[in-house]
Design a protein around this motif. Structure first.
Motif, PDB file in Angstrom:
ATOM      1  N   ALA A   1     -14.168  -0.999   6.195  1.00 34.81           N
ATOM      2  CA  ALA A   1     -13.269  -0.510   7.100  1.00 34.81           C
ATOM      3  C   ALA A   1     -14.154   0.381   8.027  1.00 34.81           C
ATOM      4  O   ALA A   1     -13.748   0.056   9.197  1.00 34.81           O
ATOM      5  CB  ALA A   1     -12.258   0.353   6.375  1.00 34.81           C
ATOM      6  N   SER A   2     -15.055   1.134   7.599  1.00 31.45           N
ATOM      7  CA  SER A   2     -15.638   1.897   8.738  1.00 31.45           C
ATOM      8  C   SER A   2     -16.715   1.086   9.457  1.00 31.45           C
ATOM      9  O   SER A   2     -16.786   1.337  10.748  1.00 31.45           O
ATOM     10  CB  SER A   2     -16.437   3.056   8.137  1.00 31.45           C
ATOM     11  OG  SER A   2     -17.500   2.504   7.251  1.00 31.45           O
ATOM     12  N   LEU A   3     -17.000   0.081   8.779  1.00 28.84           N
ATOM     13  CA  LEU A   3     -17.921  -1.018   9.701  1.00 28.84           C
ATOM     14  C   LEU A   3     -17.124  -1.640  10.807  1.00 28.84           C
ATOM     15  O   LEU A   3     -17.598  -1.607  11.884  1.00 28.84           O
ATOM     16  CB  LEU A   3     -18.490  -2.059   8.777  1.00 28.84           C
ATOM     17  CG  LEU A   3     -19.512  -2.916   9.310  1.00 28.84           C
ATOM     18  CD1 LEU A   3     -20.848  -2.567   9.847  1.00 28.84           C
ATOM     19  CD2 LEU A   3     -19.751  -4.280   8.557  1.00 28.84           C
ATOM     20  N   ILE A   4     -15.831  -2.139  10.341  1.00 28.51           N
ATOM     21  CA  ILE A   4     -14.937  -2.524  11.445  1.00 28.51           C
ATOM     22  C   ILE A   4     -14.614  -1.715  12.595  1.00 28.51           C
ATOM     23  O   ILE A   4     -14.827  -2.102  13.752  1.00 28.51           O
ATOM     24  CB  ILE A   4     -13.754  -3.160  10.753  1.00 28.51           C
ATOM     25  CG1 ILE A   4     -14.156  -4.237   9.829  1.00 28.51           C
ATOM     26  CG2 ILE A   4     -12.737  -3.513  11.704  1.00 28.51           C
ATOM     27  CD1 ILE A   4     -12.943  -4.845   9.158  1.00 28.51           C
ATOM     28  N   ALA A   5     -14.480  -0.349  12.061  1.00 37.49           N
ATOM     29  CA  ALA A   5     -14.250   0.463  13.262  1.00 37.49           C
ATOM     30  C   ALA A   5     -15.388   0.857  14.081  1.00 37.49           C
ATOM     31  O   ALA A   5     -15.441   0.923  15.471  1.00 37.49           O
ATOM     32  CB  ALA A   5     -13.868   2.116  12.529  1.00 37.49           C
ATOM     33  N   GLU A   6     -16.411   0.803  13.549  1.00 37.36           N
ATOM     34  CA  GLU A   6     -17.572   0.877  14.426  1.00 37.36           C
ATOM     35  C   GLU A   6     -17.862  -0.159  15.355  1.00 37.36           C
ATOM     36  O   GLU A   6     -18.427  -0.165  16.463  1.00 37.36           O
ATOM     37  CB  GLU A   6     -18.862   0.981  13.484  1.00 37.36           C
ATOM     38  CG  GLU A   6     -20.104   1.315  14.071  1.00 37.36           C
ATOM     39  CD  GLU A   6     -21.545   1.227  13.400  1.00 37.36           C
ATOM     40  OE1 GLU A   6     -22.626   0.975  13.540  1.00 37.36           O
ATOM     41  OE2 GLU A   6     -21.380   1.467  11.942  1.00 37.36           O
ATOM     42  N   LEU A   7     -17.949  -1.402  14.825  1.00 38.83           N
ATOM     43  CA  LEU A   7     -18.181  -2.747  15.593  1.00 38.83           C
ATOM     44  C   LEU A   7     -16.964  -2.574  16.646  1.00 38.83           C
ATOM     45  O   LEU A   7     -17.135  -2.982  17.919  1.00 38.83           O
ATOM     46  CB  LEU A   7     -17.681  -3.860  14.808  1.00 38.83           C
ATOM     47  CG  LEU A   7     -18.800  -4.163  13.848  1.00 38.83           C
ATOM     48  CD1 LEU A   7     -18.539  -5.383  12.770  1.00 38.83           C
ATOM     49  CD2 LEU A   7     -20.156  -4.520  14.425  1.00 38.83           C
TER      50      LEU A   7
ATOM     51  N   MET B   1      -3.643  -1.948   7.868  1.00 41.50           N
ATOM     52  CA  MET B   1      -2.753  -0.892   8.426  1.00 41.50           C
ATOM     53  C   MET B   1      -3.787   0.211   8.974  1.00 41.50           C
ATOM     54  O   MET B   1      -3.554   0.852   9.779  1.00 41.50           O
ATOM     55  CB  MET B   1      -2.008  -0.039   7.522  1.00 41.50           C
ATOM     56  CG  MET B   1      -0.778  -0.890   6.852  1.00 41.50           C
ATOM     57  SD  MET B   1       0.407  -1.367   8.066  1.00 41.50           S
ATOM     58  CE  MET B   1       1.451  -2.755   7.247  1.00 41.50           C
ATOM     59  N   SER B   2      -4.919   0.497   8.405  1.00 45.84           N
ATOM     60  CA  SER B   2      -5.782   1.450   8.512  1.00 45.84           C
ATOM     61  C   SER B   2      -6.765   1.068   9.583  1.00 45.84           C
ATOM     62  O   SER B   2      -7.106   1.912  10.424  1.00 45.84           O
ATOM     63  CB  SER B   2      -6.683   2.067   7.339  1.00 45.84           C
ATOM     64  OG  SER B   2      -7.606   0.956   6.787  1.00 45.84           O
ATOM     65  N   VAL B   3      -7.133  -0.017   9.921  1.00 44.36           N
ATOM     66  CA  VAL B   3      -8.029  -0.528  10.853  1.00 44.36           C
ATOM     67  C   VAL B   3      -7.440  -1.280  12.159  1.00 44.36           C
ATOM     68  O   VAL B   3      -8.159  -1.060  13.273  1.00 44.36           O
ATOM     69  CB  VAL B   3      -9.389  -1.278  10.293  1.00 44.36           C
ATOM     70  CG1 VAL B   3     -10.205  -0.632   9.222  1.00 44.36           C
ATOM     71  CG2 VAL B   3      -8.522  -2.774   9.977  1.00 44.36           C
ATOM     72  N   CYS B   4      -6.096  -1.726  12.080  1.00 46.19           N
ATOM     73  CA  CYS B   4      -5.883  -2.336  12.997  1.00 46.19           C
ATOM     74  C   CYS B   4      -4.853  -1.511  14.043  1.00 46.19           C
ATOM     75  O   CYS B   4      -4.110  -1.018  13.625  1.00 46.19           O
ATOM     76  CB  CYS B   4      -5.308  -3.505  12.785  1.00 46.19           C
ATOM     77  SG  CYS B   4      -6.243  -4.808  11.859  1.00 46.19           S
ATOM     78  N   SER B   5      -4.751  -2.019  15.186  1.00 48.54           N
ATOM     79  CA  SER B   5      -4.096  -1.314  16.044  1.00 48.54           C
ATOM     80  C   SER B   5      -3.013  -2.000  16.511  1.00 48.54           C
ATOM     81  O   SER B   5      -1.763  -1.631  16.842  1.00 48.54           O
ATOM     82  CB  SER B   5      -5.021  -0.824  17.656  1.00 48.54           C
ATOM     83  OG  SER B   5      -5.668  -2.001  17.970  1.00 48.54           O
ATOM     84  N   MET B   6      -2.937  -3.399  16.260  1.00 48.15           N
ATOM     85  CA  MET B   6      -1.897  -4.058  16.534  1.00 48.15           C
ATOM     86  C   MET B   6      -1.863  -5.122  15.306  1.00 48.15           C
ATOM     87  O   MET B   6      -2.857  -5.673  14.807  1.00 48.15           O
ATOM     88  CB  MET B   6      -2.345  -4.974  17.762  1.00 48.15           C
ATOM     89  CG  MET B   6      -1.172  -6.039  18.427  1.00 48.15           C
ATOM     90  SD  MET B   6       0.268  -5.043  18.955  1.00 48.15           S
ATOM     91  CE  MET B   6       1.284  -6.868  18.990  1.00 48.15           C
TER      92      MET B   6
ATOM     93  N   GLY C   1       0.791  -1.195   0.159  1.00 46.69           N
ATOM     94  CA  GLY C   1       0.131  -0.099  -0.015  1.00 46.69           C
ATOM     95  C   GLY C   1       0.951   1.333  -0.209  1.00 46.69           C
ATOM     96  O   GLY C   1       0.605   2.236   0.871  1.00 46.69           O
ATOM     97  N   GLY C   2       1.598   1.411  -0.861  1.00 47.35           N
ATOM     98  CA  GLY C   2       2.660   2.497  -1.133  1.00 47.35           C
ATOM     99  C   GLY C   2       3.628   2.943  -0.219  1.00 47.35           C
ATOM    100  O   GLY C   2       4.277   4.115  -0.562  1.00 47.35           O
TER     101      GLY C   2
ATOM    102  N   PRO D   1      -3.090  -2.336   2.988  1.00 48.94           N
ATOM    103  CA  PRO D   1      -3.523  -0.995   3.591  1.00 48.94           C
ATOM    104  C   PRO D   1      -4.878  -0.991   4.438  1.00 48.94           C
ATOM    105  O   PRO D   1      -4.966   0.006   5.200  1.00 48.94           O
ATOM    106  CB  PRO D   1      -3.823  -0.257   2.071  1.00 48.94           C
ATOM    107  CG  PRO D   1      -3.060  -0.859   1.136  1.00 48.94           C
ATOM    108  CD  PRO D   1      -2.881  -2.309   1.493  1.00 48.94           C
ATOM    109  N   LEU D   2      -5.722  -1.895   4.188  1.00 49.36           N
ATOM    110  CA  LEU D   2      -6.999  -2.094   4.853  1.00 49.36           C
ATOM    111  C   LEU D   2      -6.558  -2.444   6.320  1.00 49.36           C
ATOM    112  O   LEU D   2      -6.865  -1.734   7.213  1.00 49.36           O
ATOM    113  CB  LEU D   2      -7.632  -2.892   4.259  1.00 49.36           C
ATOM    114  CG  LEU D   2      -9.014  -3.530   5.136  1.00 49.36           C
ATOM    115  CD1 LEU D   2      -9.930  -2.107   5.061  1.00 49.36           C
ATOM    116  CD2 LEU D   2      -9.905  -4.422   4.522  1.00 49.36           C
TER     117      LEU D   2
END
Lengths: 243, 783, 254
Positions: C191-197, C215-220, A239-240, C212-213
């Protein structure tokens, strides 16, 4: 980007507008891909992009719902894989192209269905991979992953192919073994065989490839020389983010 | 003692030969050939036919020629025919369909043998080798030459198979197919050729076992078939893979049987006689072998896309259909003059109800059972005990309850099994029940059970007409219940379990309980049918072959739909019983031009119908439903479809037209005219609807004007003429109308007909060139 | 202590070790990523956590309770939901019925083993029809609710599996490549659904090739290669890790 030069002669393999899938689910949405005679093309891309399905169509195991498969300019769409094998199209599928419950020698005996003589097959295989010769009576499934992949490669060598398809040679193998295997791929390529190779470990194969094609979501998105393509790759995988 | 063991070993040798044939075919093709026993049986008959002297009706060939003909020519040739004609089309079909198709083959072959050789007295002295019955004595031990020959043949088969599988390329390829079918193709071998060879080899081995076993046990179609069925157990000990373990299984089986046959005669536990345990050794061994099978792991990625598909009717449609069904059945039987003539329909409805028990089990939950008639037997047995003193309502309730419990118990081992193994497990249960329970004189004196009719206080069901009414109402009620169930929470769960067991488990569904529940439900319905049978039933009605018949015809009719199993059950009843009544008097010479008597066709028809299933795995009901669905969806068409037959019935009831004429009019209406009505009612440009309609009405009137009773004396000819009339009317309506929309999918062209029914395309041309050797090298860049 | 933990999880098939000594900690209210090349053992790990495979060694604990010896359906009742990499939808049923079956099965066991709250409705206890409709709506499946799942494209069928898993109101949700087959817009809404859950308290363990997905939703993030954890940490840490890049791109030419 340098497009593949196909002006000189018809490419040995050409897929045009190939659509295919499993049941009602379409995986390939119109794949165009060419393998020029005597060159190595690497097909790269993340999981689920449709690389293995593309190979399945090319080797005849999967019949496309639309589009054409041409070999040396002739339409071979829908020709059975066993017929293609007899015409010099050899495929080494994903996850060890061997029969685990047959011995090494019996595995080589299967190669003779493609038309070669057993003695020749054995000679070629044991000469290139002496370790296989030592284990000719051993069940193939009990050998190490690298040895199994060598056995699969031995089939590719011994059946004297015009066109060779390799799917994920490196899967689950240690880097050293992978390097050794790709050394052999390079040798085969030098003998004039055209090769289409699928890999996830992009860097491993880019050293051997003449061209690389990147596949995403059932389409070939870009084709070019390996040097041009490497930068694009880390983007496709991570991813870039560059190291 | 040694004699017993040696006898056991020779028996084991036969089982080993048969079972190794099963294993070879199963491992290389993935199809378990239930018909294996029937092949052996047929081979024995054929061999006897070839070698018996002309005085005995044989061909008088020498023994060696007979052996070569049967084992090396006829059996393998038949194997090739079966592979090409039937099995090849089953690629991708569900396990249920595969099981049913080979079961059908078994039934067809048994029927064929009964038809061809109705009574052959076996002539053991001459059967195999003239001198083979000579006895050799070693001290106290005696063996016959036949036993020695048998054991030698088994050893030869073992060595031969070992050499084939490990020393030849063909054998190596057969083992390779087991590992990876696609990779075999990528090596350049043709799996279909391997499959063909494997079927031929399997059939040959079955033939050898049949020829060897027949002289010892005598020629009897069913007994011989079931004898080789015993070999299933040996094959399962080898887990359908390992030939050495299969031979071990055969040894256990043979010696066990031999011991049981001599040591257990007259042994009783209480009143429970163990005399027939020798016949139950095989199911018991099968059962234990299955307990030690590795449990079917919940595999992710195992969800299959099955080819079958059904539509679900609404509860309202179902209720109306049920009402219509009861009215139609009662009205139709009312026209039959004598009450005894209605007996066939009683049987048919009884079968239909058993077949209905498979809708939740097989249609919804995807489980297979070859033991439904055993549950039927349990129901009948309980009803005869409790209902005997007039407590028939209590008897009915207890019968249903006990059947459900037995069904649940059968489900216990079945929990770990799916598909093929479940079919084998239930078959073992069925064999066990037949041999050990329904044979007990205490339970079934004279191998019969007298089941009293239901007495509701306000109604009894003594005549066939009353019995038909009762069964029709019960079938309709249970049918509506089953349709309701399908739309219920439980029904959805069953369908979900069929689609993906692993997903159900990850949602928290207890698969064990759910499977037990559906087995119990299914057994309860079958038991209900048994409890309502209202006559004296012979224990042969509860046999494995009877259960196979029911399962097969239910699947053929369409096991996902109530209408489908009704069709299947009625078909079975009609073929089994109604045909006898209808055609018995003029059985021979009905179709004199082909010299086939209808009663003989009855014997093979069900099997061949089942074999045809490969063409349409959803069963016949979907085809029929597709034809008549537009009728149900158009109100005027529906009223015509109901009103026409009703009018004809009134005319027949009042004596205006005779009964055969009524049947003819009904047939022409239902098959010739009604499917076309929705199209006639909907204006299509260029269609001559009014002319076609007039033709349809005219044909019905003409059909009604003919006196079918006196037209010909032969029932068979009448039926034939009716079929011709239906076809002619349907064609006529279509031809006059001129415009018909295409319905359904176009049939797939057969690959064998390329160039005849479709033009050659480039790939065909390339294939042709390859065959002619023109393309070698072209691909490699040569000019 | 994390909500879901594995200790020394190991799986051998014959002589091959598919997963070796894997320690994971999945916190409630957050998404944890599990990434790695093909054949690294991610799906095998999932199968051991939910009980489809019996591990050759190691333990799985949920909320401090050792659930290693429980059957799959028992673990589901305790709150482990999942989706599958290779689809396991009820393909002969409609989309709505797939979700309904999930809800009905939950209702059948919730009497004895209480299920969690309805996450999408902020913990409200909806009746079945409302809950099913809410799930369909949030997954964008309303338009295809009456279609047979077998006829849907892969991406949507994956969402059906996700919806079905949500219908049992899990505490931990294992997602096996939920984004494969989705287009960019659908991936963004996933991604936004996972964040909401996760905001509502759910623990998500995510296997996904769309890095990228992850990286964007996971904290670990845990990185698996050859069945072993080769790296773990926050998205930034993992991205800078040379071992991870080698695992993905190969260590060949550079």
């Amino acid at each position: 980007m340098t497009p593949i030069d196909t002006s000189a002669a018809p490419p040995l393999l050409e897929l045009s507008g190939v659509r295919a899938g499993y049941g009602s689910i379409e995986v390939l949405h119109g794949v165009n891909l060419a393998v020029p005679a005597g060159s190595v093309v690497a097909l790269l891309g993340p999981n689920g992009a449709g690389k293995t399905t593309t190979l399945g169509v090319a080797c005849g195991l999967i019949e496309p719902t639309a589009g054409k498969v041409l070999m040396a300019g002739r339409d071979v769409t829908g020709v059975a894989p066993e017929e293609l094998v007899r015409r010099g199209v050899v495929t080494i599928p994903e996850g060890r192209g061997i029969f685990p419950n047959l011995t090494v020698r019996e595995n080589l005996q299967m190669v003779t269905y493609g038309g070669a003589r057993l003695a020749d097959v054995e000679a070629t295989a044991y000469e290139r991979f002496p370790r296989l010769g030592e284990r000719r009576k051993q069940l193939a499934g009990t050998m190490s992953g690298g040895e199994q992949q060598m056995l699969a490669m031995a089939r590719g060598l011994a059946s004297n192919p015009a066109l060779l398809f390799l799917d994920e040679l490196s899967m689950g193998l240690a880097p050293l073994v992978v390097e050794e295997l790709y050394g052999i791929v390079a040798q085969i390529a030098r003998s004039g065989v055209s090769i289409l190779v699928i890999e996830q470990f992009a860097r491993t194969v880019l050293g051997v490839a003449d061209y690389a094609a990147i596949m995403l979501n059932g389409l070939v998105r870009s084709v070019g020389r390996p040097a041009d393509i490497e930068d694009e790759l880390s983007a496709a995988y991570l991813g870039g983010q560059k190291p | 003692m040694l004699t017993i063991i040696l006898t056991g070993i020779s028996l084991a040798a036969i089982y080993a030969i048969a079972a190794s044939g099963l294993v070879v075919t199963y491992t290389t093709t993935g199809t378990f050939n239930f018909a294996h026993g029937a092949i052996g049986m047929l081979a024995a008959y054929l061999y006897r036919q070839a070698t018996a002297s002309t005085d005995f009706g044989g061909w008088g060939w020498p023994v060696w020629l007979g052996l070569i003909f049967v084992v090396l020519f006829a059996a393998p040739a038949f194997g090739v025919v079966v592979e090409r004609g039937v099995m090849r089309r089953l690629d991708g079909a569900s396990e249920v369909v595969k099981v049913v198709v080979t079961v059908s083959l078994l039934l067809a072959l048994v029927g064929l043998a009964v038809w061809q050789w109705p009574s052959v007295s076996s002539d053991p002295e001459k059967f195999l080798v003239g001198t083979s019955w000579e006895k050799f004595r070693f001290g106290d031990t005696t063996v016959t030459g036949h036993q020695i020959v048998t054991v030698c043949v088994a050893l030869a088969v073992a060595i031969g198979l070992r050499l084939l599988l490990f020393r030849t390329r063909l054998g190596v390829a057969m083992r390779a197919v087991v590992d990876d079918r696609n990779l075999v193709r990528l090596n350049g071998a043709k799996p279909h050729r391997l499959a063909m060879f494997s079927w031929a080899l399997g059939f040959s081995l079955a033939a050898v076992s049949g020829v060897l076993v027949a002289p010892e046990r005598g020629l009897n179609q069913v007994q011989l078939t079931l004898l080789v069925v015993n070999a299933y157990a040996a094959a399962v000990v080898g887990r359908l893979r390992s030939l050495p373990m299969t031979f071990v299984g055969a040894l256990v089986l043979g010696i066990g049987q031999s011991l049981a046959a001599t040591k257990l005669i007259g042994v009783n536990i209480g009143w429970f006689s163990l005399a027939d345990l020798q016949y139950a050794v095989s199911p018991v061994l099968l059962f234990f072998a299955m307990l030690f099978l590795p449990s079917e792991r919940l595999r992710a990625g195992a969800a299959k896309r099955v080819r079958e598909s059904w539509r679900l009717p609404s509860l309202r449609t179902a209720a109306w259909g049920a009402l219509g069904f009861v009215v139609a059945v009662v009205a139709a039987t009312d026209l039959i003059g004598a009450d005894p003539d209605r007996a066939g329909l009683v049987t048919a409805l009884s079968f239909a109800l058993v077949a209905l028990s498979l809708v939740p089990l097989t249609g919804m939950a995807g489980q297979i059972s070859l033991a439904q008639m055993s549950f039927f037997g349990v129901g009948a047995l309980i009803m005869s005990w409790i209902g005997d003193d007039g407590h028939t309502v209590a008897g009915l309730i207890v019968a249903i309850a006990v059947s459900a419990v037995v069904g649940g118990l059968v489900a216990l081992p079945a929990l770990r099994l799916t598909g093929l193994y479940l079919a084998l497990g239930t078959a073992a249960f069925s064999l066990f029940m037949t041999r050990m329970v329904f044979k007990q004189t205490r339970l079934m004196p004279g191998e019969q059970v007298a089941v009293p009719g239901l007495d509701l206080g306000f109604a009894t069901f003594r005549t066939n007409q009353a019995q038909i009414t009762l069964l029709a109402i019960v079938f309709a009620a249970v049918g509506v219940f089953v349709i309701w169930l399908r739309g219920s929470s439980f029904g959805r769960r069953l369908t979900a379990m069929k689609d993906s067991p692993v997903a159900c488990a990850t949602l928290g569904l207890d698969l064990t309980r759910t499977k037990i529940a559906v087995f119990a439900l299914s057994a309860a319905i079958a038991g209900l049918s048994g409890a309502l049978v209202n006559r004296s039933v012979a224990n042969s009605d509860f046999e494995l072959l009877a259960s196979m018949n029911v399962t097969m015809l239910a699947v053929v009719g369409g096991v996902g739909a109530v209408s489908g199993v009704l069709f299947g059950g009625l078909l079975l009843g009609v073929i089994n019983k109604l045909g006898d009544v209808l055609f018995a008097s003029n059985a021979v010479g009905i179709f004199e031009f082909v010299k086939i008597a209808v009663v003989d066709l009855q014997k093979v028809a069900p099997g061949f119908i089942g074999i045809g299933l490969g063409a349409n795995p959803s069963g016949a009901a979907t085809d029929i439903a597709d034809t008549y669905r537009p009728v149900a969806e158009s109100r005027p068409a529906l009223s015509l479809a109901v009103g026409g037959p009703a009018l004809a019935w009134v005319l027949a009831r009042s004596g205006t037209i005779n009964k055969w004429t009524f049947v003819a009019v009904l047939a022409v209406m239902v098959f010739g005219v009604i499917p076309a009505v929705p199209i006639l009612l909907r204006p299509i440009p260029g269609g001559r609807a009014s002319a076609a309609g007039a033709f349809a009405i005219a044909s019905i009137v003409v059909t009604g004007a003919i006196d079918w009773e006196t037209l010909t004396a032969s029932n068979g000819m009448r039926v034939l003429w009716m079929l011709i009339a239906c076809g002619a009317v349907a064609r006529g309506v279509m031809a006059i109308h001129g415009q018909f929309p295409h319905t359904g999918a176009a049939p797939q062209p057969s690959p064998d007909l390329v160039g005849i029914d479709r033009p050659l395309d480039r790939s065909d041309a390339i294939e042709a060139e390859r065959v002619l050797g023109l393309t070698e090298g072209v691909l490699r860049g040569a000019p | 202590m994390a909500l879901l933990e594995t200790r020394g999880l190991t799986m051998r098939f014959g002589g091959n070790v598919a997963v070796s000594d894997v320690d994971l900690a999945v916190e409630g209210g957050a998404a944890t990523g599990l990434i790695g090349p093909n054949g690294a053992g991610k799906t095998t790990t999932f199968n051991m956590i939910c009980g489809v495979l019996t591990p050759s060694g190691g333990t799985v604990t949920l909320g401090g309770r050792d659930i290693s010896s429980l059957s799959t359906h028992r673990r589901a009742r305790l709150g482990i939901g999942r989706t599958f990499q290779r689809l396991e939808v009820f393909s002969s049923m409609s989309v709505r019925d797939n979700i309904v079956v999930g809800a009905e099965i939950r209702e059948s066991w919730a009497r004895t083993t209480p299920a969690g709250p309805q996450l999408l409705a902020g913990g409200a206890d909806l009746d079945r029809d409302d809950e099913v409709s809410l799930i369909l709506e949030r997954l964008g499946l309303m338009d295809v609710a009456e279609s047979r799942v077998g006829e849907l494209p892969t991406g949507q069928a994956r969402l059906v599996e996700l919806g079905r898993a949500l219908a049992i109101r899990p505490k931990v949700l294992l997602l096996d490549e939920p984004a494969s087959g989705l287009d960019d817009a659908e991936t963004a809404s996933l991604a936004s659904l996972i964040a909401e859950l996760t905001a509502a308290g759910l623990a998500v363990l995510l296997v996904e090739h769309d890095v990228p997905l992850v990286m964007s939703v996971c904290s670990m993030i845990y990185v698996l290669d050859f069945g072993r954890i080769i790296a773990s940490g926050t998205p930034d840490q993992v991205q800078q890790n040379q071992t991870v890049l080698d695992a993905y791109l190969g260590s060949g030419s550079r």
